[in-house]
Design a protein around this motif. Structure first.
Motif, PDB file in Angstrom:
ATOM      1  N   ALA A 114     -39.992  -2.247 -30.392  1.00 11.44           N
ATOM      2  CA  ALA A 114     -38.583  -2.019 -30.093  1.00 11.44           C
ATOM      3  C   ALA A 114     -38.280  -0.548 -29.805  1.00 11.44           C
ATOM      4  O   ALA A 114     -37.344  -0.240 -29.085  1.00 11.44           O
ATOM      5  CB  ALA A 114     -37.720  -2.510 -31.252  1.00 11.44           C
TER       6      ALA A 114
ATOM      7  N   VAL B  39     -44.594 -19.216 -37.598  1.00  9.04           N
ATOM      8  CA  VAL B  39     -44.908 -17.796 -37.351  1.00  9.04           C
ATOM      9  C   VAL B  39     -46.124 -17.399 -38.180  1.00  9.04           C
ATOM     10  O   VAL B  39     -47.018 -16.689 -37.711  1.00  9.04           O
ATOM     11  CB  VAL B  39     -43.698 -16.881 -37.675  1.00  9.04           C
ATOM     12  CG1 VAL B  39     -44.133 -15.424 -37.800  1.00  9.04           C
ATOM     13  CG2 VAL B  39     -42.642 -16.981 -36.593  1.00  9.04           C
TER      14      VAL B  39
ATOM     15  N   LEU C 131     -42.725  -8.763 -35.655  1.00 12.20           N
ATOM     16  CA  LEU C 131     -43.198 -10.101 -35.245  1.00 12.20           C
ATOM     17  C   LEU C 131     -43.112 -11.037 -36.444  1.00 12.20           C
ATOM     18  O   LEU C 131     -42.672 -12.178 -36.348  1.00 12.20           O
ATOM     19  CB  LEU C 131     -44.639 -10.029 -34.744  1.00 12.20           C
ATOM     20  CG  LEU C 131     -44.847  -9.283 -33.435  1.00 12.20           C
ATOM     21  CD1 LEU C 131     -46.334  -9.143 -33.131  1.00 12.20           C
ATOM     22  CD2 LEU C 131     -44.144 -10.001 -32.294  1.00 12.20           C
TER      23      LEU C 131
ATOM     24  N   GLY D  87     -39.598 -11.951 -36.968  1.00 13.43           N
ATOM     25  CA  GLY D  87     -38.957 -12.645 -35.845  1.00 13.43           C
ATOM     26  C   GLY D  87     -38.654 -14.115 -36.080  1.00 13.43           C
ATOM     27  O   GLY D  87     -37.693 -14.643 -35.529  1.00 13.43           O
TER      28      GLY D  87
ATOM     29  N   ASN E 123     -30.514 -19.151 -35.383  1.00 18.32           N
ATOM     30  CA  ASN E 123     -30.068 -19.587 -34.055  1.00 18.32           C
ATOM     31  C   ASN E 123     -30.020 -21.112 -34.003  1.00 18.32           C
ATOM     32  O   ASN E 123     -29.052 -21.705 -33.516  1.00 18.32           O
ATOM     33  CB  ASN E 123     -31.002 -19.016 -32.985  1.00 18.32           C
ATOM     34  CG  ASN E 123     -30.377 -19.054 -31.607  1.00 18.32           C
ATOM     35  OD1 ASN E 123     -30.293 -20.110 -31.003  1.00 18.32           O
ATOM     36  ND2 ASN E 123     -29.915 -17.911 -31.112  1.00 18.32           N
TER      37      ASN E 123
ATOM     38  N   ARG F 299     -29.973   2.816 -26.933  1.00 19.04           N
ATOM     39  CA  ARG F 299     -30.853   3.608 -26.086  1.00 19.04           C
ATOM     40  C   ARG F 299     -30.191   4.971 -25.919  1.00 19.04           C
ATOM     41  O   ARG F 299     -28.993   5.097 -26.124  1.00 19.04           O
ATOM     42  CB  ARG F 299     -31.022   2.940 -24.707  1.00 19.04           C
ATOM     43  CG  ARG F 299     -31.824   1.649 -24.753  1.00 19.04           C
ATOM     44  CD  ARG F 299     -31.726   0.903 -23.424  1.00 19.04           C
ATOM     45  NE  ARG F 299     -32.692  -0.184 -23.343  1.00 19.04           N
ATOM     46  CZ  ARG F 299     -32.556  -1.387 -23.907  1.00 19.04           C
ATOM     47  NH1 ARG F 299     -31.475  -1.671 -24.603  1.00 19.04           N
ATOM     48  NH2 ARG F 299     -33.489  -2.311 -23.776  1.00 19.04           N
TER      49      ARG F 299
ATOM     50  N   TYR G 257     -25.911  -8.165 -25.117  1.00 19.07           N
ATOM     51  CA  TYR G 257     -26.388  -9.375 -24.443  1.00 19.07           C
ATOM     52  C   TYR G 257     -25.393 -10.520 -24.652  1.00 19.07           C
ATOM     53  O   TYR G 257     -25.233 -11.374 -23.788  1.00 19.07           O
ATOM     54  CB  TYR G 257     -27.764  -9.780 -24.990  1.00 19.07           C
ATOM     55  CG  TYR G 257     -28.875  -8.815 -24.631  1.00 19.07           C
ATOM     56  CD1 TYR G 257     -29.177  -8.530 -23.306  1.00 19.07           C
ATOM     57  CD2 TYR G 257     -29.634  -8.196 -25.626  1.00 19.07           C
ATOM     58  CE1 TYR G 257     -30.196  -7.643 -22.979  1.00 19.07           C
ATOM     59  CE2 TYR G 257     -30.668  -7.320 -25.302  1.00 19.07           C
ATOM     60  CZ  TYR G 257     -30.943  -7.043 -23.985  1.00 19.07           C
ATOM     61  OH  TYR G 257     -31.954  -6.178 -23.655  1.00 19.07           O
TER      62      TYR G 257
ATOM     63  N   GLY H  17     -32.784 -11.151 -24.255  1.00 15.01           N
ATOM     64  CA  GLY H  17     -32.846  -9.778 -23.786  1.00 15.01           C
ATOM     65  C   GLY H  17     -33.283  -9.693 -22.339  1.00 15.01           C
ATOM     66  O   GLY H  17     -33.291 -10.691 -21.606  1.00 15.01           O
TER      67      GLY H  17
ATOM     68  N   HIS I 126     -38.118  -4.699 -23.022  1.00 16.00           N
ATOM     69  CA  HIS I 126     -37.943  -5.095 -24.423  1.00 16.00           C
ATOM     70  C   HIS I 126     -37.563  -6.559 -24.590  1.00 16.00           C
ATOM     71  O   HIS I 126     -37.164  -6.976 -25.680  1.00 16.00           O
ATOM     72  CB  HIS I 126     -36.928  -4.170 -25.108  1.00 16.00           C
ATOM     73  CG  HIS I 126     -37.451  -2.777 -25.245  1.00 16.00           C
ATOM     74  ND1 HIS I 126     -38.361  -2.431 -26.213  1.00 16.00           N
ATOM     75  CD2 HIS I 126     -37.238  -1.668 -24.505  1.00 16.00           C
ATOM     76  CE1 HIS I 126     -38.669  -1.148 -26.077  1.00 16.00           C
ATOM     77  NE2 HIS I 126     -38.001  -0.670 -25.040  1.00 16.00           N
TER      78      HIS I 126
ATOM     79  N   GLY J 268     -41.143 -12.920 -28.749  1.00 13.10           N
ATOM     80  CA  GLY J 268     -41.307 -14.272 -29.277  1.00 13.10           C
ATOM     81  C   GLY J 268     -40.510 -15.329 -28.523  1.00 13.10           C
ATOM     82  O   GLY J 268     -40.336 -16.442 -29.030  1.00 13.10           O
TER      83      GLY J 268
ATOM     84  N   GLN K   6     -40.084 -23.762 -30.663  1.00 11.46           N
ATOM     85  CA  GLN K   6     -39.602 -24.218 -31.971  1.00 11.46           C
ATOM     86  C   GLN K   6     -38.225 -24.850 -31.869  1.00 11.46           C
ATOM     87  O   GLN K   6     -37.945 -25.854 -32.529  1.00 11.46           O
ATOM     88  CB  GLN K   6     -39.530 -23.034 -32.933  1.00 11.46           C
ATOM     89  CG  GLN K   6     -40.890 -22.464 -33.257  1.00 11.46           C
ATOM     90  CD  GLN K   6     -40.755 -21.330 -34.257  1.00 11.46           C
ATOM     91  OE1 GLN K   6     -40.611 -21.552 -35.440  1.00 11.46           O
ATOM     92  NE2 GLN K   6     -40.774 -20.109 -33.771  1.00 11.46           N
TER      93      GLN K   6
HETATM   94  C1  HEM Z   1     -36.506  -8.680 -29.207  1.00 12.99           C
HETATM   95  C2  HEM Z   1     -33.609 -12.579 -29.204  1.00 12.99           C
HETATM   96  C3  HEM Z   1     -36.915 -15.059 -31.741  1.00 12.99           C
HETATM   97  C4  HEM Z   1     -39.773 -11.131 -31.803  1.00 12.99           C
HETATM   98  C5  HEM Z   1     -35.440  -9.534 -29.009  1.00 12.99           C
HETATM   99  C6  HEM Z   1     -34.214  -9.166 -28.325  1.00 12.99           C
HETATM  100  C7  HEM Z   1     -33.410 -10.261 -28.326  1.00 12.99           C
HETATM  101  C8  HEM Z   1     -34.114 -11.316 -28.996  1.00 12.99           C
HETATM  102  C9  HEM Z   1     -32.004 -10.357 -27.734  1.00 12.99           C
HETATM  103  C10 HEM Z   1     -33.850  -7.754 -27.907  1.00 12.99           C
HETATM  104  C11 HEM Z   1     -34.173  -7.231 -26.590  1.00 12.99           C
HETATM  105  C12 HEM Z   1     -33.832  -5.741 -26.544  1.00 12.99           C
HETATM  106  O1  HEM Z   1     -34.069  -5.017 -27.506  1.00 12.99           O
HETATM  107  O2  HEM Z   1     -33.332  -5.282 -25.512  1.00 12.99           O
HETATM  108  C13 HEM Z   1     -34.241 -13.576 -29.927  1.00 12.99           C
HETATM  109  C14 HEM Z   1     -33.675 -14.889 -30.178  1.00 12.99           C
HETATM  110  C15 HEM Z   1     -34.612 -15.595 -30.896  1.00 12.99           C
HETATM  111  C16 HEM Z   1     -35.759 -14.709 -31.090  1.00 12.99           C
HETATM  112  C17 HEM Z   1     -32.307 -15.370 -29.693  1.00 12.99           C
HETATM  113  C18 HEM Z   1     -34.571 -17.005 -31.413  1.00 12.99           C
HETATM  114  C19 HEM Z   1     -33.840 -17.981 -30.940  1.00 12.99           C
HETATM  115  C20 HEM Z   1     -37.995 -14.236 -31.918  1.00 12.99           C
HETATM  116  C21 HEM Z   1     -39.269 -14.639 -32.510  1.00 12.99           C
HETATM  117  C22 HEM Z   1     -40.057 -13.509 -32.528  1.00 12.99           C
HETATM  118  C23 HEM Z   1     -39.306 -12.420 -31.947  1.00 12.99           C
HETATM  119  C24 HEM Z   1     -39.609 -16.049 -32.984  1.00 12.99           C
HETATM  120  C25 HEM Z   1     -41.472 -13.308 -33.008  1.00 12.99           C
HETATM  121  C26 HEM Z   1     -42.203 -14.107 -33.648  1.00 12.99           C
HETATM  122  C27 HEM Z   1     -39.105 -10.128 -31.127  1.00 12.99           C
HETATM  123  C28 HEM Z   1     -39.636  -8.776 -30.962  1.00 12.99           C
HETATM  124  C29 HEM Z   1     -38.703  -8.073 -30.200  1.00 12.99           C
HETATM  125  C30 HEM Z   1     -37.609  -9.004 -29.929  1.00 12.99           C
HETATM  126  C31 HEM Z   1     -40.950  -8.222 -31.509  1.00 12.99           C
HETATM  127  C32 HEM Z   1     -38.802  -6.617 -29.732  1.00 12.99           C
HETATM  128  C33 HEM Z   1     -39.432  -6.597 -28.361  1.00 12.99           C
HETATM  129  C34 HEM Z   1     -39.492  -5.219 -27.729  1.00 12.99           C
HETATM  130  O3  HEM Z   1     -38.648  -4.359 -28.051  1.00 12.99           O
HETATM  131  O4  HEM Z   1     -40.365  -5.012 -26.891  1.00 12.99           O
HETATM  132  N1  HEM Z   1     -35.355 -10.851 -29.396  1.00 12.99           N
HETATM  133  N2  HEM Z   1     -35.484 -13.498 -30.493  1.00 12.99           N
HETATM  134  N3  HEM Z   1     -38.062 -12.896 -31.579  1.00 12.99           N
HETATM  135  N4  HEM Z   1     -37.891 -10.224 -30.499  1.00 12.99           N
HETATM  136 FE1  HEM Z   1     -36.742 -11.889 -30.422  1.00 12.99          FE
END
Ligand code: HEM
Length: 406
Positions: A97, A160, A242, A245, A252, A297, A320, A349, A353, A357, A364
């Motif tokens: 992130a 996970v 992770l 996550g 949700n 940012r 978002y 997103g 970034h 997941g 899921q």
């Molecule tokens: C980033 C939504 C489930 C891991 C994000 C972002 C959103 C999001 C909006 C942010 C993008 C940004 O920073 O600009 C969701 C929603 C989920 C979900 C709605 C479920 C319905 C998960 C799961 C995992 C996960 C299951 C991992 C097992 C991550 C990680 C990031 C991230 C590591 C950071 C990515 C980066 O900055 O490169 N997620 N997420 N998320 N999510 Fe999810």
């Protein structure tokens, strides 16, 4: 004087709006965010913690632009106390992130393979089995049941944990840490204790997998550290979010099932196999997944947007949730339209970034909704909808409990 500089000098920056952390219930859209969207495409906000103010972009096109533009840095945020929702701020090296390019790609590479569409296809039967076992238990014990406790919480954490490679005996402890970290209740001390516990455990786990040839995330990270592609510290920082996550899916899907149980017409549409994917995307677009806004940012240089000058060094947030309600892209945005097509929502997103997941979350969610509705026909809330208790003081919104009967 050029036309451009005239515009820049003549613009009065919008007033700074306070955005307190409200505990919203149900799937109500944050009224402060709705006001900010009405005020203009670019506003200024002050959140409960951190210092100063930040810009906020709410229009779909602007959100896409900012999240794809390297002039806005995540890494810079780690050097400042930007105004924010979370009381504590201790970013770790290695966290995706907070990484800018080219580090972001270098860090994502070792774990990317564990989250691809192919990997998720292979995971599907095991995930279905985990879910079936949970529902066997629910059916065995009979109604009423709390879906959060019995299914929505244990399912994502178990899945996970499969992907990450968490040993069965450590799973309860890892889940307890995760919950404390994403909660804003309990204060900074409790969150710090949980973080120390979890990150210490992650370090030991990655070390123990240094020579493993398995394909779980901890094994992949252990091997990448061994090859010198990432440092151990980075591997630990990468794994934490992770591991956390999975929690996002619990909440949700909690909101999603609440909507399906309180709007019979949507549930009816979910029965049509060819409509399911569309309804699911529409719910992902509509659900107010989080409280307030996510991570900021920092502008690395002056950027002009809608006649305002975002100065070099200014913090910028995108929403978002707001982008998903932009009427220019989603006509009648506050209505859940199961036939909405196209539906280019940004619930996961956008840009570099984009949620790591996302494919896992989608898998899921599909399994959860399909299996719960199929195996519990006649499913309904066991209390009036307005008596469902919602989570408080958290980043991710969702029902605290979902009492159901069938
Ligand atoms: C980033 C939504 C489930 C891991 C994000 C972002 C959103 C999001 C909006 C942010 C993008 C940004 O920073 O600009 C969701 C929603 C989920 C979900 C709605 C479920 C319905 C998960 C799961 C995992 C996960 C299951 C991992 C097992 C991550 C990680 C990031 C991230 C590591 C950071 C990515 C980066 O900055 O490169 N997620 N997420 N998320 N999510 Fe999810």
């Amino acid at each position: 004087m050029t036309e451009e500089t005239t515009t820049l000098t003549e613009q009065v920056p919008p007033p700074v709006r306070e955005w307190p952390a409200h505990d919203l219930t149900g799937t109500e859209f944050d009224p402060v965010l709705a006001d900010l969207m009405r005020e203009g495409p670019l506003t200024r906000i002050r959140l409960p913690h951190g210092e100063g103010w930040a810009w906020l972009a709410t229009r779909y096109e602007d959100v896409k632009l900012i999240t794809n533009d390297p002039r806005f840095s995540r890494t810079e945020v780690t050097r400042r106390q930007v105004t924010r929702l979370a009381p504590n701020f201790a970013p770790r090296p290695g966290s995706l992130a907070w990484a800018d390019q080219p580090d972001h790609n270098r860090l994502r590479k070792p774990v990317a393979g564990a989250f691809t569409v192919g990997a998720m296809k292979r995971l599907r039967p095991r995930a279905q089995q985990i879910l079936d076992e949970l529902l066997d238990g629910v059916l065995r014990d009979g109604p009423p049941a709390d879906l959060v406790e019995r299914v929505l919480e244990p399912f994502p954490i178990t899945v996970v944990s499969e992907v990450m490679g968490v040993p069965a005996e450590d799973r309860e402890q890892v889940h307890a840490w995760t919950r404390q970290i994403i909660s804003t209740s309990g204060g900074s001390e409790a969150a710090d204790r949980a973080k120390n516990g979890m990150y210490g455990w992650i370090r030991d786990t990655i070390r123990a997998r240094a020579h493993s040839t398995d394909e779980d995330v901890y094994a992949l990270l252990g091997a990448a550290v061994g090859r010198g592609e990432i440092s151990e510290e980075e591997a630990v920082g990468l794994a934490g979010p992770l591991q956390i996550g999975g929690e996002a899916v619990t909440h949700n899907c909690g909101q999603m099932l609440f909507l399906l149980l309180t709007r019979p017409e949507l549930r009816e549409r979910m029965r049509e196999p060819q409509a399911r994917g569309r309804v699911l995307d529409e719910l992902l677009r509509y659900i107010p997944h989080r409280t307030s806004v996510g991570l900021a940012r920092i502008a690395l240089e002056d950027v002009e947007l809608h006649g305002h000058r975002i100065g070099a060094g200014d913090p910028v947030y995108v929403s978002y949730l707001a982008a998903n309600r932009d009427p220019d892209v989603f006509p009648d945005p506050d209505r859940i339209d199961p036939d909405r097509d196209p539906n280019p929502h940004v619930a996961f997103g956008n840009g570099a970034h984009y949620c790591t997941g996302a494919v896992l979350a989608r898998l899921q969610t599909e399994l959860l909704v399909d299996t719960v509705l199929e195996r519990l026909p006649g499913l309904r809330l066991a209390v009036p909808a307005d008596q469902v208790v919602w989570r408080r003081k958290t980043m991710i919104r969702g029902p605290q409990t979902l009492p159901v009967t069938w």
